[in-house]
Design a protein around this motif. Structure first.
Motif, mmCIF file in Angstrom:
data_model
loop_
_atom_site.group_PDB
_atom_site.id
_atom_site.type_symbol
_atom_site.label_atom_id
_atom_site.label_comp_id
_atom_site.label_asym_id
_atom_site.label_seq_id
_atom_site.Cartn_x
_atom_site.Cartn_y
_atom_site.Cartn_z
ATOM 1 N N ASN A 37 32.970 34.951 44.775
ATOM 2 C CA ASN A 37 33.309 36.365 44.667
ATOM 3 C C ASN A 37 33.965 36.487 43.304
ATOM 4 N N HIS A 47 35.822 50.652 38.590
ATOM 5 C CA HIS A 47 35.967 49.566 39.554
ATOM 6 C C HIS A 47 34.656 48.800 39.575
ATOM 7 N N ASN A 103 36.475 40.907 39.519
ATOM 8 C CA ASN A 103 36.969 42.190 40.008
ATOM 9 C C ASN A 103 37.655 42.892 38.839
ATOM 10 N N ASN A 141 32.840 45.096 40.973
ATOM 11 C CA ASN A 141 32.882 43.879 41.771
ATOM 12 C C ASN A 141 31.597 43.106 41.545
#
Length: 612
Positions: free
Chosen positions: A452, A438, A455, A440
């Motif tokens: 942002n 994972h 991901n 980010n």
């Protein structure tokens, strides 16, 4: 009658050197004291055969061997000290691949049959090897050089070695039952020139490498190295316009057939640590990548590979240069300096998940073109299961002050305007466990546009990547060159979904305006990345540059203010050159604040990592 043993030995050795070696050799002096068990050799020279040139294969200034005579009658031979001083070893490879070290004996001696009596004596059994204890071993100023005579042009490298070992016990060499007291190994002044066609830049160099241990037991299940210091290493990677790198040109490609993997049944008895390590390395090197089966770690699994514990590793003052002339017309050059790294508590080949992870820190400066200030990169991590398959990793990465001009025409000014950025800061968090990951990533530009941005989540062999539509296009524009993401790249099965993150998040009530051609271009970019169609991506980028994407941040004051941590007031209060000057000036202070956030964030990440 007095027999001069020194004179007889000196004469016989010089005679043997001329008889057995095609290049000949000489010995300056020998000191033989049988009653004391002492022998010293001075000025030994072994020449290479004439075809390799005039450089000697071996030059030895002094060798001392001091044996305890009474120990020759016991079960353990005791050597008080072994001293080797001022030695030069030069390995030479000719253009047709011949090595001087493999041709030091004359042809008749190399092809001679072994002595029949000796062969009969040891046939069916190995000769016994006695136990030996060496109280002190000192190697001082050992120079090892390698010269490749070409083609196309000569290439060379060399290093110097110093070694100190206390209380070395060779109990059983056949089973690698070896113990030692304190060990200090130092390598220095290593330097390798770039091969022909890549300029005068050094390929690799190292000022000093020091490895120390308070004691080793190669037969134990765990071996401890106390400290490793790597001082001022440098490395360069250069790709020419044809895509060939300087490292690929280090020697010719091997045409030897690939060896078949050896399928040997594991014995119940666990072999010694050094033998297990070598067997493991041999097994991995002899198998194709798709045939190597990684260990499946579990709480209950036993440690089958040797566990090597390195208490502390430090890298000081490193540098790395990446040059790629195949990407753009003018090429790309990335230069990192002041590389500092520290790793504590590293456990190699330990399959136990419950073992404590290693702590890792890394930092360096990235030089940037056109008079831009340096960018800073810092990484903090905890890493486990190193060397036994997919490692367990928790990482916090911070990039501060990165200028898009550093990527040259890969990110032209039209695209920078599209992004609302000429520079950016980035925060990245990554968690990897045994089967998934994972990641980010968030970015804040020098014009207070916040993304942002990325991901990535899912299984290690098929992660799903969500990326903003605009960043999709910019990323794919240079990924085939820098990151090689796509068919045949890092992983051909990667799934990139466009539009997964909103570009306007963080802009407050800022206004986003774009012409129709820009939107059309973004659409092509998105579909091109999803289908891995580079033609569509390029078409989208071309269309995206027709008009300008205008981003205003009139109401996004908090975006700039919250990242400053008491630094220059919100950059959104400034305009033009004043904003850019303040942003540049605050790069070091912003990076310090970013690393404090990184440490706090890393402390909150659970271990073993959670990648869901």
């Amino acid at each position: 009658m007095i027999i001069n043993i020194d004179s007889i030995a000196h004469t016989q050795i010089n005679k043997a050197l001329k008889s057995y070696l095609p290049g000949g050799g000489s010995l300056k002096a020998i000191d033989f004291q049988l009653a004391k068990g002492y022998v010293a050799i001075n000025g030994l020279i072994i020449n290479s055969p004439q075809v390799f040139g005039p450089t000697p294969l071996l030059q030895l200034e002094r060798l001392e061997l001091d044996i305890k005579p009474t120990s020759l009658l016991s079960g353990e031979r005791v050597v008080e000290q072994v001293v080797l001083k001022d030695v030069s070893i030069v390995v030479i490879r000719t253009g047709d691949g011949e090595l001087n070290v493999l041709n030091i004996l004359t042809a008749d001696k190399r092809n001679a049959e072994p002595d029949a009596e000796a062969k009969e004596t040891y046939e069916g059994s190995e000769p016994p090897i006695p136990s030996v204890r060496i109280n002190a071993t000192r190697f001082e100023n050992i120079r090892i050089a390698f010269i490749d005579q070409g083609p196309p042009e000569p290439w060379s490298t060399e290093l110097r070695l110093d070694l100190t070992v206390d209380d070395l016990q060779l109990r059983d060499l056949m089973n690698i039952d070896i113990l030692s007291g304190k060990i200090l190994l130092a390598l220095s002044t290593f330097k390798a020139a770039s091969p022909s066609g890549f300029g005068d830049e050094t390929l690799a160099s190292l000022e000093r490498l020091v490895i120390s241990s308070d004691g080793l037991d190669l037969g134990a299940p765990e071996m401890v190295i106390d400290n490793i210091l790597i001082k001022e290493p440098s490395l360069s990677l250069t790709l020419r316009r044809d895509g060939v790198s300087n490292w690929q040109c280090m020697g010719g490609a091997s045409d030897a057939p690939e060896k078949e993997a050896v399928n040997a049944e594991a014995t119940e008895e666990k072999p010694a640590i050094f033998k297990r390590l070598m067997d493991t390395l041999k097994g991995r090197l002899s198998q194709p990548a798709d045939r190597v089966v990684e260990a499946e770690p579990s709480e209950s699994s036993k440690t089958e590979l040797p566990v090597i514990v390195v208490k502390r590793t430090r890298l000081e003052g490193g540098s790395f240069t990446y040059r790629n002339d195949s990407l753009t017309k003018e090429g790309i050059v990335l230069t990192t300096t002041d590389i500092q790294a520290e790793v504590t508590g590293l456990r190699l080949f330990d399959t136990r998940v419950a073992s404590p992870p290693a702590s890792v820190s890394l930092s360096f400066e990235l030089g940037q073109p056109q008079g831009h200030p340096a960018a800073y990169l810092g990484l903090l991590a905890r890493v486990g299961l190193v060397g036994v398959g997919a490692p367990l990793i928790n990482t916090q990465l911070r990039v501060t002050g990165f200028k898009l001009d550093t990527l040259g025409s890969l990110v032209p000014h039209a695209t920078q305007t599209l992004l609302g950025a000429s520079g950016l800061d980035a925060d990245i968090a990554l968690a990897i466990n045994t089967d998934s990951l994972h990641l980010n990533a968030a970015m804040l530009t020098d014009k207070n546009v916040q993304y942002n941005a990325i991901n990535i989540k899912g299984p290690l062999d098929a992660p799903r990547v969500e990326m903003d539509k605009i960043l999709n296009g910019v990323f794919n524009r240079f990924s085939s060159g820098l990151l090689d993401l796509g068919k045949g790249g890092v992983h051909a099965g990667v799934d990139i979904a466009s539009g997964g993150v909103e570009v306007t998040k963080g802009l407050g009530s800022g206004l986003l305006q774009a012409g129709k051609s820009v939107l059309k271009g973004i659409q092509h970019i998105g579909t091109g990345v999803v289908t891995l169609n580079k033609k569509k991506v390029k078409e989208g980028l071309k269309e995206s540059s027709v008009n300008t994407l205008v981003v205003t941040v009139d109401s996004a004051k908090k975006v700039g203010a919250t990242t400053g941590h008491g630094l220059t007031n919100s950059y959104s209060n400034l305009k033009g050159d004043a904003r850019l000057e303040a942003w540049n000036k605050d790069i070091p202070a912003r990076h310090d604040a970013a690393m404090q956030r990184a440490q706090s964030a890393l402390n909150k990440m659970p271990y073993p990592p959670v990648a869901e």
